[in-house]
Write a protein that holds these residues in place. Structure first.
Motif, PDB file in Angstrom:
ATOM      1  N   ASN A  88      -5.564  -5.912   0.594  1.00  0.00           N
ATOM      2  CA  ASN A  88      -5.717  -6.752   1.878  1.00  0.00           C
ATOM      3  C   ASN A  88      -6.581  -6.924   2.797  1.00  0.00           C
ATOM      4  O   ASN A  88      -6.259  -8.107   3.446  1.00  0.00           O
ATOM      5  CB  ASN A  88      -4.395  -5.743   3.034  1.00  0.00           C
ATOM      6  N   GLN A  89      -7.698  -6.538   2.738  1.00  0.00           N
ATOM      7  CA  GLN A  89      -8.867  -6.917   3.409  1.00  0.00           C
ATOM      8  C   GLN A  89      -9.511  -7.959   3.090  1.00  0.00           C
ATOM      9  O   GLN A  89      -9.598  -9.207   2.880  1.00  0.00           O
ATOM     10  CB  GLN A  89      -9.898  -5.877   3.782  1.00  0.00           C
TER      11      GLN A  89
ATOM     12  N   LYS B 195      -9.597 -14.045   2.227  1.00  0.00           N
ATOM     13  CA  LYS B 195      -9.853 -14.527   1.512  1.00  0.00           C
ATOM     14  C   LYS B 195      -8.845 -16.269   2.318  1.00  0.00           C
ATOM     15  O   LYS B 195      -9.354 -17.215   2.044  1.00  0.00           O
ATOM     16  CB  LYS B 195      -9.636 -14.820  -0.113  1.00  0.00           C
ATOM     17  N   HIS B 196      -7.982 -15.793   2.631  1.00  0.00           N
ATOM     18  CA  HIS B 196      -7.676 -16.581   3.465  1.00  0.00           C
ATOM     19  C   HIS B 196      -7.721 -16.895   5.049  1.00  0.00           C
ATOM     20  O   HIS B 196      -8.265 -17.982   5.260  1.00  0.00           O
ATOM     21  CB  HIS B 196      -6.456 -15.378   4.544  1.00  0.00           C
ATOM     22  N   GLN B 197      -8.857 -15.967   5.326  1.00  0.00           N
ATOM     23  CA  GLN B 197     -10.130 -16.650   6.203  1.00  0.00           C
ATOM     24  C   GLN B 197     -10.917 -17.133   5.838  1.00  0.00           C
ATOM     25  O   GLN B 197     -11.152 -18.662   6.463  1.00  0.00           O
ATOM     26  CB  GLN B 197     -10.718 -15.556   6.932  1.00  0.00           C
ATOM     27  N   ILE B 198     -11.454 -17.374   4.572  1.00  0.00           N
ATOM     28  CA  ILE B 198     -12.400 -18.317   3.993  1.00  0.00           C
ATOM     29  C   ILE B 198     -11.294 -20.125   3.965  1.00  0.00           C
ATOM     30  O   ILE B 198     -11.922 -20.885   3.777  1.00  0.00           O
ATOM     31  CB  ILE B 198     -12.408 -18.030   2.679  1.00  0.00           C
TER      32      ILE B 198
ATOM     33  N   HIS C 234     -10.329 -25.036   4.897  1.00  0.00           N
ATOM     34  CA  HIS C 234      -9.452 -26.242   5.264  1.00  0.00           C
ATOM     35  C   HIS C 234      -9.820 -26.800   6.976  1.00  0.00           C
ATOM     36  O   HIS C 234      -9.624 -28.723   7.119  1.00  0.00           O
ATOM     37  CB  HIS C 234      -7.762 -25.300   5.398  1.00  0.00           C
ATOM     38  N   GLN C 235     -10.518 -26.006   7.708  1.00  0.00           N
ATOM     39  CA  GLN C 235     -11.154 -26.691   8.689  1.00  0.00           C
ATOM     40  C   GLN C 235     -12.100 -27.483   8.753  1.00  0.00           C
ATOM     41  O   GLN C 235     -11.174 -28.700   8.956  1.00  0.00           O
ATOM     42  CB  GLN C 235     -10.961 -26.175   9.767  1.00  0.00           C
TER      43      GLN C 235
END
Length: 278
Positions: A110-111, A116-119, A124-125
Protein backbone atom coordinates in the motif's frame (compact mmCIF):
# COMPACT_ATOMS: atom_id res chain seq x y z
CA UNK A 1 1.59 -12.70 -2.68
CA UNK A 2 4.74 -14.79 -2.40
CA UNK A 3 7.72 -14.57 -0.06
CA UNK A 4 11.37 -15.37 -0.83
CA UNK A 5 11.82 -18.14 1.78
CA UNK A 6 9.44 -20.64 3.32
CA UNK A 7 8.80 -20.43 7.11
CA UNK A 8 11.26 -22.51 9.18
CA UNK A 9 8.46 -23.62 11.51
CA UNK A 10 6.61 -25.23 8.59
CA UNK A 11 9.76 -26.60 6.99
CA UNK A 12 10.59 -28.49 10.20
CA UNK A 13 7.02 -29.75 10.52
CA UNK A 14 7.01 -30.86 6.87
CA UNK A 15 10.31 -32.76 7.35
CA UNK A 16 8.98 -34.50 10.46
CA UNK A 17 5.90 -35.64 8.56
CA UNK A 18 7.94 -36.81 5.58
CA UNK A 19 10.29 -38.80 7.82
CA UNK A 20 7.37 -40.83 9.21
CA UNK A 21 9.42 -41.18 12.38
CA UNK A 22 6.49 -40.41 14.70
CA UNK A 23 3.31 -42.45 14.36
CA UNK A 24 1.24 -39.87 16.27
CA UNK A 25 2.14 -37.22 13.63
CA UNK A 26 1.27 -38.31 10.10
CA UNK A 27 -0.13 -37.31 6.72
CA UNK A 28 -3.76 -37.99 6.02
CA UNK A 29 -4.66 -40.50 3.34
CA UNK A 30 -5.09 -37.89 0.57
CA UNK A 31 -1.87 -36.08 1.57
CA UNK A 32 -3.65 -32.70 1.73
CA UNK A 33 -3.63 -32.45 5.51
CA UNK A 34 -1.84 -33.93 8.52
CA UNK A 35 -3.11 -35.55 11.71
CA UNK A 36 -2.09 -35.30 15.36
CA UNK A 37 -3.17 -38.53 17.09
CA UNK A 38 -1.59 -38.06 20.55
CA UNK A 39 -1.36 -34.58 22.00
CA UNK A 40 0.72 -35.60 25.04
CA UNK A 41 3.39 -37.27 22.92
CA UNK A 42 3.39 -34.33 20.53
CA UNK A 43 4.06 -31.91 23.36
CA UNK A 44 6.78 -34.03 24.92
CA UNK A 45 8.64 -35.43 21.91
CA UNK A 46 8.22 -32.70 19.30
CA UNK A 47 7.13 -29.33 20.65
CA UNK A 48 9.50 -29.37 23.59
CA UNK A 49 12.42 -30.71 21.54
CA UNK A 50 12.11 -28.95 18.18
CA UNK A 51 10.05 -25.84 18.89
CA UNK A 52 10.77 -25.11 22.53
CA UNK A 53 7.07 -24.96 23.21
CA UNK A 54 5.27 -26.71 26.05
CA UNK A 55 1.59 -26.70 25.07
CA UNK A 56 -0.50 -27.93 22.21
CA UNK A 57 -2.42 -24.62 22.35
CA UNK A 58 0.76 -22.72 21.36
CA UNK A 59 1.19 -25.13 18.43
CA UNK A 60 -2.40 -24.45 17.34
CA UNK A 61 -1.90 -20.68 17.59
CA UNK A 62 1.23 -20.99 15.44
CA UNK A 63 -0.65 -22.94 12.77
CA UNK A 64 -3.54 -20.50 12.90
CA UNK A 65 -1.06 -17.70 12.32
CA UNK A 66 -0.16 -19.32 8.98
CA UNK A 67 -3.78 -19.86 8.01
CA UNK A 68 -4.23 -23.58 8.80
CA UNK A 69 -7.74 -24.87 9.43
CA UNK A 70 -8.34 -27.28 12.28
CA UNK A 71 -10.90 -30.11 12.40
CA UNK A 72 -11.49 -33.40 14.22
CA UNK A 73 -12.27 -36.79 12.75
CA UNK A 74 -12.37 -38.48 16.16
CA UNK A 75 -12.11 -37.34 19.70
CA UNK A 76 -8.33 -37.69 20.00
CA UNK A 77 -7.35 -36.98 16.39
CA UNK A 78 -6.88 -33.34 15.29
CA UNK A 79 -6.55 -32.58 11.59
CA UNK A 80 -4.83 -29.48 10.16
CA UNK A 81 -5.02 -28.42 6.50
CA UNK A 82 -3.66 -25.67 4.24
CA UNK A 83 -3.94 -25.52 0.46
CA UNK A 84 -0.17 -25.16 0.08
CA UNK A 85 0.79 -27.72 2.75
CA UNK A 86 0.68 -30.92 0.65
CA UNK A 87 2.55 -34.18 0.98
CA UNK A 88 5.56 -34.38 -1.32
CA UNK A 89 5.36 -30.73 -2.41
CA UNK A 90 7.68 -28.89 -0.09
CA UNK A 91 8.31 -26.17 -2.67
CA UNK A 92 4.74 -24.96 -2.08
CA UNK A 93 5.68 -23.85 1.45
CA UNK A 94 7.06 -20.60 0.02
CA UNK A 95 3.48 -19.55 -0.67
CA UNK A 96 2.45 -19.85 3.00
CA UNK A 97 2.76 -16.49 4.71
CA UNK A 98 2.02 -15.69 8.33
CA UNK A 99 -0.75 -13.25 9.09
CA UNK A 100 1.69 -10.81 10.68
CA UNK A 101 4.01 -10.91 7.70
CA UNK A 102 1.05 -10.70 5.34
CA UNK A 103 -0.07 -7.49 7.03
CA UNK A 104 3.44 -6.09 6.78
CA UNK A 105 3.64 -6.98 3.08
CA UNK A 106 0.24 -5.49 2.44
CA UNK A 107 1.24 -2.31 4.24
CA UNK A 108 4.45 -2.14 2.23
CA UNK A 109 2.47 -2.73 -0.95
CA UNK A 110 0.00 0.00 0.00
CA UNK A 111 2.84 2.35 0.84
CA UNK A 112 4.47 1.54 -2.49
CA UNK A 113 1.19 2.20 -4.31
CA UNK A 114 0.72 5.42 -2.38
CA UNK A 115 4.26 6.47 -3.18
CA UNK A 116 3.73 5.70 -6.86
CA UNK A 117 0.49 7.67 -6.77
CA UNK A 118 2.23 10.62 -5.10
CA UNK A 119 5.03 10.51 -7.64
CA UNK A 120 2.48 10.38 -10.46
CA UNK A 121 0.55 13.30 -8.98
CA UNK A 122 3.76 15.32 -8.58
CA UNK A 123 4.87 14.60 -12.14
CA UNK A 124 1.40 15.39 -13.45
CA UNK A 125 1.34 18.67 -11.53
CA UNK A 126 4.79 19.56 -12.83
CA UNK A 127 3.80 18.78 -16.41
CA UNK A 128 0.63 20.83 -16.00
CA UNK A 129 2.58 23.81 -14.71
CA UNK A 130 5.15 23.44 -17.49
CA UNK A 131 2.34 23.32 -20.08
CA UNK A 132 0.78 26.47 -18.60
CA UNK A 133 4.15 28.26 -18.71
CA UNK A 134 4.61 27.25 -22.35
CA UNK A 135 1.11 28.44 -23.18
CA UNK A 136 1.76 31.80 -21.47
CA UNK A 137 5.06 32.16 -23.33
CA UNK A 138 3.30 31.34 -26.59
CA UNK A 139 0.67 34.00 -25.88
CA UNK A 140 3.35 36.59 -25.12
CA UNK A 141 5.24 35.71 -28.29
CA UNK A 142 2.00 35.91 -30.30
CA UNK A 143 1.19 39.31 -28.77
CA UNK A 144 4.66 40.65 -29.59
CA UNK A 145 4.36 39.23 -33.10
CA UNK A 146 0.97 40.92 -33.57
CA UNK A 147 2.44 44.19 -32.27
CA UNK A 148 5.28 43.95 -34.78
CA UNK A 149 2.82 43.22 -37.60
CA UNK A 150 0.68 46.19 -36.54
CA UNK A 151 3.75 48.43 -36.37
CA UNK A 152 4.88 47.30 -39.83
CA UNK A 153 1.42 47.99 -41.24
CA UNK A 154 1.48 51.48 -39.73
CA UNK A 155 4.94 52.10 -41.20
CA UNK A 156 3.81 50.87 -44.61
CA UNK A 157 0.74 53.09 -44.52
CA UNK A 158 2.85 56.07 -43.49
CA UNK A 159 5.33 55.39 -46.29
CA UNK A 160 2.47 55.17 -48.80
CA UNK A 161 1.07 58.47 -47.54
CA UNK A 162 4.47 60.16 -47.87
CA UNK A 163 4.98 58.70 -51.35
CA UNK A 164 1.55 59.93 -52.41
CA UNK A 165 2.32 63.39 -51.04
CA UNK A 166 5.66 63.47 -52.88
CA UNK A 167 4.09 62.30 -56.13
CA UNK A 168 1.26 64.80 -55.85
CA UNK A 169 3.74 67.57 -55.10
CA UNK A 170 5.92 66.57 -58.07
CA UNK A 171 2.92 66.52 -60.40
CA UNK A 172 1.78 69.94 -59.21
CA UNK A 173 5.26 71.42 -59.67
CA UNK A 174 5.60 69.94 -63.15
CA UNK A 175 2.18 71.22 -64.24
CA UNK A 176 2.79 74.72 -62.88
CA UNK A 177 6.32 74.81 -64.28
CA UNK A 178 5.17 73.81 -67.75
CA UNK A 179 2.27 76.26 -67.55
CA UNK A 180 4.60 79.08 -66.53
CA UNK A 181 7.01 78.25 -69.31
CA UNK A 182 4.22 78.27 -71.89
CA UNK A 183 2.94 81.58 -70.57
CA UNK A 184 6.37 83.13 -70.95
CA UNK A 185 6.56 81.82 -74.49
CA UNK A 186 3.14 83.31 -75.26
CA UNK A 187 4.16 86.64 -73.76
CA UNK A 188 7.17 86.70 -76.06
CA UNK A 189 4.88 86.08 -79.02
CA UNK A 190 2.58 88.94 -78.02
CA UNK A 191 5.38 91.51 -77.64
CA UNK A 192 6.33 93.13 -80.97
CA UNK A 193 9.86 92.28 -82.06
CA UNK A 194 11.22 95.80 -82.57
CA UNK A 195 13.75 98.17 -81.10
CA UNK A 196 11.18 99.64 -78.75
CA UNK A 197 10.58 96.30 -77.03
CA UNK A 198 14.04 94.86 -77.49
CA UNK A 199 14.97 95.31 -73.86
CA UNK A 200 11.74 93.67 -72.61
CA UNK A 201 12.22 90.71 -74.96
CA UNK A 202 15.81 90.28 -73.82
CA UNK A 203 14.70 90.20 -70.21
CA UNK A 204 11.96 87.64 -70.94
CA UNK A 205 14.39 85.53 -72.98
CA UNK A 206 16.88 85.51 -70.13
CA UNK A 207 14.11 84.54 -67.73
CA UNK A 208 13.00 81.76 -70.08
CA UNK A 209 16.59 80.57 -70.39
CA UNK A 210 17.09 80.40 -66.63
CA UNK A 211 13.70 78.79 -66.14
CA UNK A 212 14.31 76.31 -68.97
CA UNK A 213 17.70 75.29 -67.54
CA UNK A 214 16.17 74.78 -64.11
CA UNK A 215 13.27 72.85 -65.61
CA UNK A 216 15.57 70.67 -67.72
CA UNK A 217 17.73 69.90 -64.68
CA UNK A 218 14.67 68.99 -62.62
CA UNK A 219 13.18 66.73 -65.27
CA UNK A 220 16.56 65.10 -65.99
CA UNK A 221 16.65 64.03 -62.36
CA UNK A 222 13.27 62.35 -62.82
CA UNK A 223 14.48 60.35 -65.78
CA UNK A 224 17.97 59.71 -64.42
CA UNK A 225 19.29 56.96 -62.12
CA UNK A 226 17.05 56.35 -59.09
CA UNK A 227 20.16 56.37 -56.89
CA UNK A 228 20.90 59.99 -57.87
CA UNK A 229 17.48 61.25 -56.80
CA UNK A 230 16.58 62.70 -53.42
CA UNK A 231 12.90 61.84 -53.92
CA UNK A 232 11.23 58.87 -55.67
CA UNK A 233 10.56 59.17 -59.39
CA UNK A 234 6.93 60.27 -60.01
CA UNK A 235 4.78 57.28 -60.81
CA UNK A 236 3.63 58.81 -64.13
CA UNK A 237 7.24 58.75 -65.36
CA UNK A 238 8.37 55.43 -63.87
CA UNK A 239 6.89 53.29 -66.67
CA UNK A 240 7.42 55.81 -69.44
CA UNK A 241 9.53 54.61 -72.35
CA UNK A 242 9.37 57.98 -74.18
CA UNK A 243 12.79 59.54 -74.72
CA UNK A 244 12.34 63.32 -74.38
CA UNK A 245 14.67 65.96 -75.77
CA UNK A 246 13.97 69.09 -73.77
CA UNK A 247 16.16 71.25 -75.93
CA UNK A 248 13.87 70.90 -78.97
CA UNK A 249 10.32 72.02 -79.69
CA UNK A 250 9.30 68.43 -80.44
CA UNK A 251 10.64 67.24 -77.08
CA UNK A 252 8.79 69.98 -75.26
CA UNK A 253 5.54 69.09 -77.01
CA UNK A 254 6.05 65.41 -76.18
CA UNK A 255 6.60 66.22 -72.56
CA UNK A 256 3.65 68.59 -72.51
CA UNK A 257 1.43 65.86 -73.98
CA UNK A 258 2.77 63.19 -71.55
CA UNK A 259 2.29 65.48 -68.58
CA UNK A 260 -1.24 66.34 -69.60
CA UNK A 261 -2.22 62.69 -70.13
CA UNK A 262 -0.82 61.57 -66.80
CA UNK A 263 -2.32 64.52 -64.95
CA UNK A 264 -5.74 63.55 -66.29
CA UNK A 265 -5.46 60.28 -64.33
CA UNK A 266 -5.21 62.27 -61.08
CA UNK A 267 -7.21 65.47 -61.56
CA UNK A 268 -10.61 66.00 -63.07
CA UNK A 269 -10.50 66.62 -66.86
CA UNK A 270 -11.90 70.11 -66.36
CA UNK A 271 -9.15 70.91 -63.88
CA UNK A 272 -6.45 69.63 -66.24
CA UNK A 273 -7.85 71.68 -69.09
CA UNK A 274 -7.87 74.77 -66.88
CA UNK A 275 -4.29 74.13 -65.67
CA UNK A 276 -2.88 73.67 -69.19
CA UNK A 277 -4.90 76.44 -70.85
CA UNK A 278 -2.54 79.08 -72.28
Amino acid sequence: MQQKKSPKFLEKLFDLLESEQYRFLRWSDDGKSFEVCDIKKLEKQILKVFYKQKSFASFIRQLNLYGFKRSKIRRNINVFAHRYFIQGEKKQLINIISQNKLKVLEELSNQDNNLKHQIYEAEHQQLTETLKDLQNQQKQIQMKFNEQIHLQMQLKLRIIQIMNQINTHDITINIKAQHSYQLLCKVMQLIPNNEQHKEELAIIRSICKVFNEFHLESMSSYLGSPNDRLTPLPFYLQDSSVSLEFGSKQGQNQFYELLQNQATKIFQPSQVKQQFMI
